[in-house]
Design an enzyme around this catalytic site. Structure first.
Site, mmCIF file in Angstrom:
data_model
loop_
_atom_site.group_PDB
_atom_site.id
_atom_site.type_symbol
_atom_site.label_atom_id
_atom_site.label_comp_id
_atom_site.label_asym_id
_atom_site.label_seq_id
_atom_site.Cartn_x
_atom_site.Cartn_y
_atom_site.Cartn_z
ATOM 1 N N ASN A 262 0.843 -1.184 0.000
ATOM 2 C CA ASN A 262 0.000 0.000 0.000
ATOM 3 C C ASN A 262 0.882 1.239 0.000
ATOM 4 O O ASN A 262 1.407 1.640 1.041
ATOM 5 C CB ASN A 262 -0.904 -0.038 1.240
ATOM 6 C CG ASN A 262 -1.849 1.148 1.304
ATOM 7 O OD1 ASN A 262 -1.718 2.112 0.551
ATOM 8 N ND2 ASN A 262 -2.807 1.077 2.224
ATOM 9 N N ARG B 116 -2.467 -1.760 -3.689
ATOM 10 C CA ARG B 116 -3.653 -0.941 -3.475
ATOM 11 C C ARG B 116 -3.635 0.226 -4.460
ATOM 12 O O ARG B 116 -2.633 0.940 -4.576
ATOM 13 C CB ARG B 116 -3.653 -0.397 -2.058
ATOM 14 C CG ARG B 116 -4.840 0.483 -1.813
ATOM 15 C CD ARG B 116 -4.805 1.086 -0.449
ATOM 16 N NE ARG B 116 -5.983 1.905 -0.247
ATOM 17 C CZ ARG B 116 -6.038 2.895 0.635
ATOM 18 N NH1 ARG B 116 -5.004 3.155 1.392
ATOM 19 N NH2 ARG B 116 -7.125 3.601 0.769
ATOM 20 N N HIS C 264 -12.789 3.625 0.249
ATOM 21 C CA HIS C 264 -12.785 2.676 1.377
ATOM 22 C C HIS C 264 -13.541 1.393 1.026
ATOM 23 O O HIS C 264 -13.989 0.665 1.906
ATOM 24 C CB HIS C 264 -13.452 3.261 2.642
ATOM 25 C CG HIS C 264 -12.710 4.382 3.288
ATOM 26 N ND1 HIS C 264 -13.363 5.439 3.881
ATOM 27 C CD2 HIS C 264 -11.390 4.613 3.462
ATOM 28 C CE1 HIS C 264 -12.467 6.274 4.379
ATOM 29 N NE2 HIS C 264 -11.259 5.798 4.133
#
Ligand code: ADP
Length: 372
Positions: free
Chosen positions: A11, A65, A154
């Site tokens: 990430n 991500r 999210h």
């Protein structure tokens, strides 16, 4: 699918690099780190450093991500040149995130060219929203030609807590209406209907929706030119104020960290009290919005830093929702640790605390895609 594979979850954020190495399918965590406050000019070296540290491990798949997947990505995908080109072009919606995500992908690919690299998008889960949720009431051409619409973020977190809620409630997600509240430094609420995102609070960018640690959330857009005039700045300058100097930070004048704001509020600091009140009131109102959107709910979920840890915020948010069948068990709320029900036994709406685990979803998606 019993082959063991080591999945590296990477990430690369705007000023941090977070990684976890899992052995799948057993979900065994082999290594992890969270490197923060990285300056732009040392970013590439930091990512290379991560791979240097991980040299002792075998890596089979890398899961990256990516913040913005636009309408192009409705689920996680194996990265090829076309996927990278699309991620690059979506930088127009996420200029602080997508280019950095791409840098992470390119460095990882240069070190491990033979491996499968997978992209997991924050927006993908929300691609099931209907037009009545994702359209802005703007000239329709802006959507058609420029992609101006609500995308939501999210998504990986909302998807994870949904699947845990399904287990906790022991009912298939196809029968559930859930309101998922991700309350961390960023805040978003999602109305989940029968296993799919039906509406969500963030917008074309993650600045929209509820008030956050430093972000304003929704404001009257007419305020923006006035801020430009007051601050003698341009639109980018005004947006920076809405992104970095607003929310809990802006109202309290103390901190973007809720713990600091609550401490000051308890000492009687007026602006901290106001910041807490405003933060929780906006959350409360958004739950009301989604109670209407879903025509009632079966469960409300609290997750992320604040959602998982602050009994006070959960209580302030749920108080005044009794009319809708939300009966908080105040003691269970105070005592909760890990996954827990915090509503009373006979509460028609179940209230749950569910620690999020986006990395596990990323590892699972990549593991499953590696068999294709
Ligand atoms: P990020 O979006 O950066 O991953 P987190 O989900 O970790 O954020 O949430 C970070 C926020 O959680 C912190 O800013 C802090 O305000 C809040 N937080 C963490 N622990 C507590 C706690 N015990 N009580 C209140 N707030 C907390």
């Amino acid at each position: 699918m019993s082959d063991k594979k080591n999945v590296l979850v990477l990430n690369c954020g705007s000023s941090s690099v977070k990684y976890k190495l899992y052995e799948m399918p057993g979900k065994t965590l082999l290594a992890q780190d969270y490197l923060q406050q990285i300056q732009r000019d040392e970013y590439e070296d930091t990512i290379r450093g991560v791979f240097e540290t991980l040299k002792q491990y075998r890596i089979d798949i890398i899961s990256h991500r990516v913040v913005h997947g636009g309408e192009a990505f409705k689920q996680s995908v194996v990265i090829d040149e076309q996927v990278k080109a699309e991620i690059r072009s979506l930088s127009r919606f996420a200029p602080l995130h997508n280019p950095i995500n791409l840098t992470g992908i390119e460095i990882a690919q240069s070190i491990y060219p033979e491996l499968k690299h997978v992209a997991v998008f924050d927006t993908a889960f929300h691609q099931t929203m209907p037009p009545s949720s994702y359209l802005y009431a703007l000239p329709y051409e802006y959507y058609e030609h420029y992609g101006i619409r609500k995308y939501g973020f999210h998504g990986t977190s909302h998807r994870y807590v949904m699947s845990r809620a399904e287990e906790m409630l022991n009912r298939p997600k196809e029968q559930l209406r859930l309101i998922s509240c991700h309350i961390g430094s960023g805040v978003s609420i999602t109305a989940i209907r029968y296993g799919e995102s039906f509406d969500t609070s963030m917008g074309m960018t993650p600045l929209a929706g509820l008030s956050m640690g430093t972000r304003s959330g929704n404001i009257d857009p007419g305020i923006i030119p006035y801020i430009e005039e007051i601050e003698k700045t341009d639109t980018a300058g005004a947006i920076t104020i809405l992104n970095n100097k607003s929310g809990l930070m802006g109202v309290s004048g103390v901190s973007n960290d809720l713990r600091d704001v609550m401490e000051k509020a308890a000492e009687g600091h007026y602006r901290s009290q106001l910041a807490l009140e405003l933060f929780t009131t906006i959350l409360h109102k958004h739950i009301g919005l989604y109670l209407a959107r879903l025509n009632g709910v079966d469960g409300i979920i609290f997750t992320a830093g604040v959602g998982e840890n602050s009994a006070t915020v959960r209580e302030m948010v749920c108080t005044g929702l009794e009319f809708a069948g939300v009966n908080l068990d105040r003691e269970a709320n105070r005592a909760s640790k890990g996954e827990a029900f915090i509503s009373t036994e006979y509460s028609p709406v179940k209230v749950m605390v569910i620690p999020t685990n986006e990395e596990l979803v990323m590892a699972t998606d990549a593991y499953e895609l590696s068999f294709q």
